[in-house]
Write a protein that holds these residues in place. Structure first.
Motif, PDB file in Angstrom:
ATOM      1  N   ALA A 132      27.767 138.799  50.636  1.00  0.00           N
ATOM      2  CA  ALA A 132      26.224 138.639  50.433  1.00  0.00           C
ATOM      3  C   ALA A 132      25.724 137.191  50.541  1.00  0.00           C
ATOM      4  O   ALA A 132      24.735 136.733  51.024  1.00  0.00           O
ATOM      5  N   ARG A 133      26.564 136.140  50.074  1.00  0.00           N
ATOM      6  CA  ARG A 133      26.445 134.800  50.328  1.00  0.00           C
ATOM      7  C   ARG A 133      26.258 134.472  51.672  1.00  0.00           C
ATOM      8  O   ARG A 133      25.548 133.600  52.123  1.00  0.00           O
ATOM      9  N   HIS A 135      25.756 136.256  54.195  1.00  0.00           N
ATOM     10  CA  HIS A 135      24.632 137.101  54.927  1.00  0.00           C
ATOM     11  C   HIS A 135      23.323 136.326  54.524  1.00  0.00           C
ATOM     12  O   HIS A 135      22.600 135.986  55.404  1.00  0.00           O
ATOM     13  N   ARG A 136      23.135 135.772  53.383  1.00  0.00           N
ATOM     14  CA  ARG A 136      22.119 134.737  53.205  1.00  0.00           C
ATOM     15  C   ARG A 136      22.142 133.269  53.895  1.00  0.00           C
ATOM     16  O   ARG A 136      21.069 132.901  54.388  1.00  0.00           O
ATOM     17  N   ARG A 137      23.254 132.821  53.955  1.00  0.00           N
ATOM     18  CA  ARG A 137      23.422 131.555  54.859  1.00  0.00           C
ATOM     19  C   ARG A 137      23.239 131.657  56.163  1.00  0.00           C
ATOM     20  O   ARG A 137      22.475 131.000  56.711  1.00  0.00           O
ATOM     21  N   LEU A 139      20.998 133.651  57.628  1.00  0.00           N
ATOM     22  CA  LEU A 139      19.600 133.938  57.764  1.00  0.00           C
ATOM     23  C   LEU A 139      19.129 132.509  57.379  1.00  0.00           C
ATOM     24  O   LEU A 139      18.070 132.090  58.158  1.00  0.00           O
ATOM     25  N   LYS A 140      19.529 131.879  56.798  1.00  0.00           N
ATOM     26  CA  LYS A 140      19.086 130.282  56.460  1.00  0.00           C
ATOM     27  C   LYS A 140      19.525 129.519  57.679  1.00  0.00           C
ATOM     28  O   LYS A 140      18.636 128.782  58.101  1.00  0.00           O
ATOM     29  N   ARG A 153      20.727 135.918  63.218  1.00  0.00           N
ATOM     30  CA  ARG A 153      20.266 137.179  62.864  1.00  0.00           C
ATOM     31  C   ARG A 153      21.360 138.204  63.031  1.00  0.00           C
ATOM     32  O   ARG A 153      21.582 139.032  62.237  1.00  0.00           O
ATOM     33  N   ALA A 156      24.063 138.043  60.944  1.00  0.00           N
ATOM     34  CA  ALA A 156      23.752 138.448  59.660  1.00  0.00           C
ATOM     35  C   ALA A 156      23.590 139.949  59.348  1.00  0.00           C
ATOM     36  O   ALA A 156      24.332 140.106  58.388  1.00  0.00           O
TER      37      ALA A 156
END
Length: 270
Positions: A132-133, A135-137, A139-140, A153, A156
């Motif tokens: 999950a971390r 995935h967020r990174r 997207l950042k 993306r 991600a």
């Protein structure tokens, strides 16, 4: 060692990570093909170098290995192995192609992590958090790099799918499914090698031997080594593959080397 003619006198550059399964395939193929190359360490665990924009432009998959040649970039281990051993999909024999297709049909990450998750309660807690971390990174990164946003993306999305695949609630079933697939490969190898052949596609060592040697190393790595010793023809073959000079030269891992991994991170070299 010799250099590939298409490099125009410049050594190919291999971006790799020592414990990476597919990096091992690339290193073993290059060693067997006697191709001189420059190794470039990619820290995929701590510094996450594969997510840096300069590497993403080189390999949009954000994976290792990546082999940079004078006229093209190869970012799939199968392509690198075929290049190193002087074959391609058009010239591969039917038997060699069948072995490669069988090998690459097994999602090695699902085999490795499926078994890891099934065995470790801590892994079942931590792995989803790590995915999950990531995935967020990603997207950042997409928001910070507009020119690469679509690539980040897409990556991600891969990790969103991994979150689904590596669901702790279904880890046991995943491990059993992939273990059964791996055992089927071992059984097929045992049957083929039972006629006394020294390599999978006689008369000479070939690309199938490269990828399946690394597969056997991973079988040991994940604690299924007893499956090798229970198959006499396969055990004979495995001993022979480990005895080849290329095995040590390519740094094939049959167990975790934590101190070496940390050394590579600290000193930025493999």
């Amino acid at each position: 060692m010799t250099e590939a003619s298409e490099t125009g006198g410049v050594k190919p550059r291999l971006y790799h990570a020592p414990p990476s399964y597919y990096s091992m395939i690339a290193r073993l193929a290059l060693a067997e093909g006697a191709i001189a190359y420059e190794r470039i360490f990619v820290d995929i665990h701590f510094r996450l170098s594969q997510e840096r924009p300069d590497y993403v432009r080189l390999n949009p998959n954000m994976t290792v290995p990546t082999l940079v040649l004078a006229d093209r970039v190869l970012d799939q281990s199968r392509d690198i192995a075929e290049y190193a051993l002087g074959v391609n999909e058009a010239t591969l024999g039917a038997e060699a192609k069948a072995w490669l297709d069988l090998h690459y049909a097994l999602p090695i990450e699902e085999l490795t992590f499926g078994i890891f998750l099934a065995r470790s309660r801590l892994a079942r807690i931590m792995v989803p958090k790590v995915l999950a971390r990531v995935h967020r990174r990603l997207l950042k990164h997409a928001a910070e790099n507009p020119d690469l946003a679509a690539v980040y993306r897409a990556r991600a999305d891969v990790f969103a799918e991994r979150l689904r695949i590596f669901d702790p609630a279904t880890a046991g079933r995943l491990a059993e499914r992939r273990r059964a697939q791996a055992i089927d490969i071992l059984d097929r190898m045992e049957r083929a090698l039972s006629d006394g052949r020294a390599t999978l596609t006689p008369p000479a060592y070939g690309v199938a031997d490269t990828v399946l040697t690394v597969f056997l190393a991973r079988v040991e790595f994940i604690g299924l080594g007893a499956e090798l010793s229970g198959r006499p023809a396969l055990e004979r073959y495995w001993r022979a593959m480990q005895a080849r000079p290329s095995f040590a030269a390519a740094d094939i891992w049959t167990r975790a080397h934590i101190l070496r991994l940390l050394k590579g991170v600290l000193f930025d070299r493999a």
